[in-house]
Design a protein around this motif. Structure first.
Motif, PDB file in Angstrom:
ATOM      1  N   ALA A   1      17.320  -4.587  -3.305  1.00 41.25           N
ATOM      2  CA  ALA A   1      17.233  -6.049  -3.328  1.00 41.25           C
ATOM      3  C   ALA A   1      16.570  -6.583  -2.059  1.00 41.25           C
ATOM      4  CB  ALA A   1      18.627  -6.650  -3.500  1.00 41.25           C
ATOM      5  N   LEU A   2      16.745  -5.861  -0.938  1.00 39.21           N
ATOM      6  CA  LEU A   2      16.198  -6.331   0.337  1.00 39.21           C
ATOM      7  C   LEU A   2      14.714  -6.006   0.502  1.00 39.21           C
ATOM      8  CD1 LEU A   2      18.873  -5.247   2.961  1.00 39.21           C
ATOM      9  CD2 LEU A   2      18.317  -7.587   2.284  1.00 39.21           C
ATOM     10  N   ALA A   3      14.207  -5.065  -0.317  1.00 43.63           N
ATOM     11  CA  ALA A   3      12.892  -4.481  -0.066  1.00 43.63           C
ATOM     12  C   ALA A   3      11.795  -5.529   0.106  1.00 43.63           C
ATOM     13  CB  ALA A   3      12.527  -3.511  -1.192  1.00 43.63           C
ATOM     14  N   LEU A   4      11.852  -6.581  -0.682  1.00 44.74           N
ATOM     15  CA  LEU A   4      10.769  -7.571  -0.648  1.00 44.74           C
ATOM     16  C   LEU A   4      11.079  -8.741   0.281  1.00 44.74           C
ATOM     17  CD1 LEU A   4      10.097  -7.330  -4.453  1.00 44.74           C
ATOM     18  CD2 LEU A   4       8.587  -6.496  -2.647  1.00 44.74           C
ATOM     19  N   ARG A   5      12.059  -8.581   1.149  1.00 48.71           N
ATOM     20  CA  ARG A   5      12.467  -9.630   2.092  1.00 48.71           C
ATOM     21  C   ARG A   5      12.678 -10.978   1.397  1.00 48.71           C
ATOM     22  NH1 ARG A   5      10.435  -7.890   7.453  1.00 48.71           N
ATOM     23  NH2 ARG A   5       9.551  -5.829   7.112  1.00 48.71           N
TER      24      ARG A   5
ATOM     25  N   PRO B   1       0.830  -1.202   0.000  1.00 49.13           N
ATOM     26  CA  PRO B   1       0.000   0.000   0.000  1.00 49.13           C
ATOM     27  C   PRO B   1       0.871   1.262   0.000  1.00 49.13           C
ATOM     28  CG  PRO B   1      -0.740  -1.537   1.682  1.00 49.13           C
ATOM     29  CD  PRO B   1       0.522  -2.093   1.120  1.00 49.13           C
ATOM     30  N   ALA B   2       0.499   2.213  -0.844  1.00 51.19           N
ATOM     31  CA  ALA B   2       1.310   3.413  -1.035  1.00 51.19           C
ATOM     32  C   ALA B   2       1.627   4.116   0.280  1.00 51.19           C
ATOM     33  CB  ALA B   2       0.596   4.375  -1.987  1.00 51.19           C
ATOM     34  N   ALA B   3       0.705   4.076   1.214  1.00 53.61           N
ATOM     35  CA  ALA B   3       0.893   4.770   2.485  1.00 53.61           C
ATOM     36  C   ALA B   3       2.029   4.153   3.302  1.00 53.61           C
ATOM     37  CB  ALA B   3      -0.398   4.744   3.288  1.00 53.61           C
ATOM     38  N   ASP B   4       2.284   2.861   3.094  1.00 57.63           N
ATOM     39  CA  ASP B   4       3.311   2.180   3.898  1.00 57.63           C
ATOM     40  C   ASP B   4       4.713   2.342   3.321  1.00 57.63           C
ATOM     41  OD1 ASP B   4       1.151   1.382   5.293  1.00 57.63           O
ATOM     42  OD2 ASP B   4       1.174  -0.712   4.616  1.00 57.63           O
ATOM     43  N   ILE B   5       4.783   2.765   2.051  1.00 57.51           N
ATOM     44  CA  ILE B   5       6.081   2.735   1.373  1.00 57.51           C
ATOM     45  C   ILE B   5       7.114   3.684   1.998  1.00 57.51           C
ATOM     46  CG2 ILE B   5       7.258   3.205  -0.829  1.00 57.51           C
ATOM     47  CD1 ILE B   5       4.945   1.802  -2.226  1.00 57.51           C
ATOM     48  N   PRO B   6       6.778   4.961   2.270  1.00 54.12           N
ATOM     49  CA  PRO B   6       7.826   5.845   2.807  1.00 54.12           C
ATOM     50  C   PRO B   6       8.473   5.322   4.083  1.00 54.12           C
ATOM     51  CG  PRO B   6       5.909   7.109   2.139  1.00 54.12           C
ATOM     52  CD  PRO B   6       5.508   5.680   2.043  1.00 54.12           C
ATOM     53  N   GLY B   7       7.698   4.800   4.986  1.00 61.36           N
ATOM     54  CA  GLY B   7       8.251   4.269   6.231  1.00 61.36           C
ATOM     55  C   GLY B   7       9.183   3.093   5.969  1.00 61.36           C
ATOM     56  N   GLU B   8       8.729   2.248   5.041  1.00 64.11           N
ATOM     57  CA  GLU B   8       9.518   1.071   4.684  1.00 64.11           C
ATOM     58  C   GLU B   8      10.847   1.482   4.025  1.00 64.11           C
ATOM     59  OE1 GLU B   8       9.427  -3.237   4.662  1.00 64.11           O
ATOM     60  OE2 GLU B   8       8.761  -1.569   5.873  1.00 64.11           O
ATOM     61  N   VAL B   9      10.793   2.486   3.146  1.00 66.46           N
ATOM     62  CA  VAL B   9      12.000   2.973   2.473  1.00 66.46           C
ATOM     63  C   VAL B   9      12.997   3.516   3.496  1.00 66.46           C
ATOM     64  CG1 VAL B   9      12.896   4.806   0.971  1.00 66.46           C
ATOM     65  CG2 VAL B   9      10.940   3.434   0.235  1.00 66.46           C
ATOM     66  N   LYS B  10      12.487   4.253   4.476  1.00 65.05           N
ATOM     67  CA  LYS B  10      13.352   4.807   5.507  1.00 65.05           C
ATOM     68  C   LYS B  10      14.035   3.680   6.294  1.00 65.05           C
ATOM     69  CE  LYS B  10      13.024   7.488   9.779  1.00 65.05           C
ATOM     70  NZ  LYS B  10      12.839   6.452  10.795  1.00 65.05           N
ATOM     71  N   ARG B  11      13.241   2.659   6.626  1.00 57.44           N
ATOM     72  CA  ARG B  11      13.783   1.525   7.374  1.00 57.44           C
ATOM     73  C   ARG B  11      14.875   0.815   6.548  1.00 57.44           C
ATOM     74  NH1 ARG B  11      13.244  -3.711   7.456  1.00 57.44           N
ATOM     75  NH2 ARG B  11      11.783  -3.658   5.720  1.00 57.44           N
ATOM     76  N   LEU B  12      14.605   0.609   5.255  1.00 55.27           N
ATOM     77  CA  LEU B  12      15.576  -0.074   4.383  1.00 55.27           C
ATOM     78  C   LEU B  12      16.853   0.741   4.241  1.00 55.27           C
ATOM     79  CD1 LEU B  12      13.069  -1.294   1.683  1.00 55.27           C
ATOM     80  CD2 LEU B  12      14.601  -2.796   2.964  1.00 55.27           C
ATOM     81  N   ALA B  13      16.698   2.060   4.067  1.00 56.74           N
ATOM     82  CA  ALA B  13      17.864   2.921   3.903  1.00 56.74           C
ATOM     83  C   ALA B  13      18.754   2.840   5.142  1.00 56.74           C
ATOM     84  CB  ALA B  13      17.419   4.362   3.648  1.00 56.74           C
ATOM     85  N   GLU B  14      18.121   2.873   6.312  1.00 56.12           N
ATOM     86  CA  GLU B  14      18.904   2.788   7.549  1.00 56.12           C
ATOM     87  C   GLU B  14      19.593   1.433   7.679  1.00 56.12           C
ATOM     88  OE1 GLU B  14      16.081   3.949  10.492  1.00 56.12           O
ATOM     89  OE2 GLU B  14      16.393   6.084  10.062  1.00 56.12           O
TER      90      GLU B  14
END
Lengths: 341, 327
Positions: free
Chosen positions: A180-184, A138-151
């Motif tokens: 590469a990690l984004a989709l676990r 869901p689009a709403a979840d993406i920014p938080g997920e991106v931040k987590r992945l970047a960290e």
């Protein structure tokens, strides 16, 4: 990590294979030098390998040996000419639609060149988030997920708004890893992920890949031409020459006890920065032969310093020579254990 | 002449700067370096440290807007920087030759390789084409190109990477230069082919007495092929000495860090633990930090390091370092 004795493979108790590659072949048709002359490049020529859950399987060889093609076959970016790839027991060539989508979520790639593998018009954040969007987060979840992945890969949140050209090579490779990690995924195919980087940066990225493996229980198919890198990263190492696996060796044995003359020569040819560990170089004559018209018998025999009469005649099978050390070489006779890799 | 004592090349205080819109890029920023006749000196460093610009400066082939702004380059006693261009052109190829990293892009794809090497002899020795080609066949044989009589008629794309590099070496050697600059000569090659080329360079050096300046990022290649090594960082030489000394007991934290961060193919514990990586990245050459250029990444940084740039300290004869810790 699958822990200590990764090399042992007692029958019946073999660690679970995540990927089971069976007699895989991939040929590409080519036009010969003369009009009308046709041939086939046998890029992958009868490879059987298993990748265990949580391990790093190193795939090492010189350019043109077929190692990248093998990686692309596992990713199903290419269709094999023959043979099968089983992922958790299921043949991936039969996957379609949703099942194929699901497979693509579980197997990801890290590319060699962090310059050409990132879209210059997308910000780091949208590059990292793209797989999430494509696979229905869901689009709403993406920014938080991106931040987590970047960290996770060591980039700051404010860096995700920048574009690829603003990053150094090492940081770009971190972006590629986060993507590469984004989709676990369960398996990451890493194709020369540090070859374009300077040594001090290379060490940072290799350490990061190891940290991520421990944290997320990843399996890696780690493709490289660099013996130092493959030894640092891998539990087991498959040495490839002209489309075939010539030796499959546990990490410790690669240094102490390589069996195939090609492995031996490759290892001896790696220049060592420690002058006290200088050893005699085995200089192989000639270039690797063409995969369009490979030599008869053992494909390595024309360059082999220890070739025998049989080598130009019979193809040596990849069979277990010692407990869990399959090698395709006539030096070790025809006897051998079960080639269950 | 006493070959053990004579310096074929002596570089002093060399600075090559590039004026750009963003500021001055100090690619080479005060380098001292000498090569004794018959020796191989390795220049090692990461990308952007200035090692290639150093080699190009010695050839006086720095591309604009680059400019040599200070220093001297003595070659066989003559200051190359004071020579008129005409004379410099005679020295290039004949007395100093260069081998580049990428043999595919350094050879002209539309000319036969034999003709490309022959051209060197035609220009410099005024040999007629047929005579020149005969010499090329000899040189090809010397550098280990099989069936040289037919190979001289091949185009570059018909040769493998290893053979192309042999052609480049043949071109560099055909005039029997006194100094060869080899810029990453084996980087584009596979390890078994690299072994062949390193063997070849070593053998030719022994036979012809040519001195070699070997530029590379690969510490292993330097350890195997050179007697002396200069470690470059951000435009300066931070450590210099014999390969045996520098690699066994590195003094500069950058040299030590570089050596420690290379994963080894042999003789270590393999996949255990983590590599001791150097933190951060090489500073931009147009925005160097105050004080020591390595201070921002140095694990042993002291207060003075961030304030003042360390001078060159001689640890022993022929062993120099630029570091506050060692002075």
């Amino acid at each position: 990590m699958s822990g200590g004795s990764v090399v042992s493979m007692e029958k019946g108790r073999a660690p679970e294979a995540l990927v089971d590659i069976r007699d895989l072949r991939k040929g590409y048709p080519v036009q010969g030098g003369f009009p009308g002359r046709k041939g086939t490049v046998r890029a992958v020529d009868g490879v059987s390998l298993r990748i265990r859950r949580g391990e790093t399987l190193g795939l090492v060889g010189e350019s043109g040996c077929g190692k990248s093609t093998l990686g692309r076959l596992v990713l199903r970016l290419e269709e094999p000419t023959a043979g099968r790839i089983l992922f958790e027991g299921q043949d991936i060539s039969s996957l379609e639609g949703d099942a194929l989508q699901a497979y693509r979520r579980r197997v990801q790639i890290i590319f060699q060149d962090p310059y050409s593998s990132l879209n210059p018009r997308m910000s780091a954040g949208s590059i990292i988030g793209e797989p999430l969007a494509v696979h229905g987060t869901p689009a709403a979840d993406i920014p938080g997920e991106v931040k987590r992945l970047a960290e996770t890969v060591g980039l700051s949140r404010e860096q995700t708004t920048r574009y690829p050209h603003e990053f150094s090579g090492g940081q770009r490779q971190r972006i590629g890893i986060a993507r590469a990690l984004a989709l676990r995924p369960d398996l990451i195919v890493a194709d020369e992920p540090v070859s374009a980087l300077d040594v001090s940066i290379q060490a940072q990225i290799l350490n990061l890949l190891k940290d991520l493996q421990e944290r997320f229980g990843l399996s890696y198919l780690f493709i490289t031409h660099d013996f130092g890198v493959v030894r640092f990263m891998s539990d087991r190492i498959a040495v490839m020459y002209l489309g075939r696996i010539v030796e499959l060796v546990g990490n410790a044995d690669l240094d102490r006890h390589p069996l195939h003359p090609y492995t031996e020569a490759l290892l001896s040819a790696v220049p060592d920065p420690d002058p006290s560990r200088r050893q005699a170089r085995i200089v192989l004559p000639g270039d690797p032969p063409s995969a369009v018209d490979p030599p008869s018998g053992c494909v390595f025999h024309p360059r082999c310093p220890r070739r025998m009469e049989i080598c130009s005649r019979d193809v040596p099978a990849l069979v277990d020579r010692e407990n869990g050390h399959p090698t395709a070489c006539h030096l070790y006779g025809l006897v051998g254990g079960d080639p269950s890799l | 002449m006493n070959p053990a004592e004579e310096n074929i090349l002596q570089v002093e205080g060399l600075a090559t700067h590039f004026e750009t819109a963003r500021g001055t890029v100090r690619a080479v920023d005060g380098v001292d370096l000498s090569v004794r006749t018959g020796d191989t000196v390795g220049i090692v460093g990461e990308s952007g440290c200035g090692k290639t610009v150093l080699a190009l400066s010695i050839m006086r082939l720095v591309p604009p807007p680059g400019r040599i702004t200070a220093g001297s380059i003595l070659f066989g006693g003559r200051d190359l920087l004071a020579l008129p261009e005409e004379e410099m052109r005679r020295i290039r190829g004949r007395e100093i030759s260069m081998i580049f990293q990428e043999p595919m892009t350094s050879l002209n794809p539309v000319f036969r390789v034999g003709d490309q090497v022959a051209e060197v002899l035609e220009v410099h020795e005024r040999l007629p084409r047929r005579k020149a080609l005969e010499r090329v066949v000899e040189v090809f044989r010397l550098v280990g190109i099989p069936s040289p009589e037919s190979r001289i008629r091949d185009y570059p794309h018909q040769l493998s990477g290893g053979l192309r590099q042999r052609v480049m070496i043949a071109m560099a050697l055909c005039l029997k230069p006194r100094l060869m600059l080899a810029d990453e000569p084996t980087t584009a090659l596979d390890v078994t082919i690299q072994a062949q080329i390193l063997d070849l360079i070593g053998r030719l050096k022994a036979e012809t007495g040519t001195s070699v300046l070997l530029v590379t990022h690969d510490l292993g290649v330097v350890a195997e092929a050179a007697q002396f090594v200069a470690v470059m960082y951000a435009g300066i030489v931070v450590e210099y000495g014999t390969v045996a000394d520098v690699f066994a007991t590195p003094c500069h934290p950058y040299t030590a860090g570089l050596l420690a961060s290379v994963p080894r193919a042999r003789g270590t514990d393999g996949a255990e633990g983590r590599l001791p990586a150097i933190a951060g990245t090489v500073p931009s050459l147009d925005a160097l930090p105050m004080g020591c250029r390595f201070s921002g990444r140095c694990p042993e940084v002291m207060e003075i390091c961030r304030r003042e740039e360390p001078a060159v300290t001689a640890l022993a004869p022929g062993r120099r370092v630029r570091c506050w810790k060692c002075s």
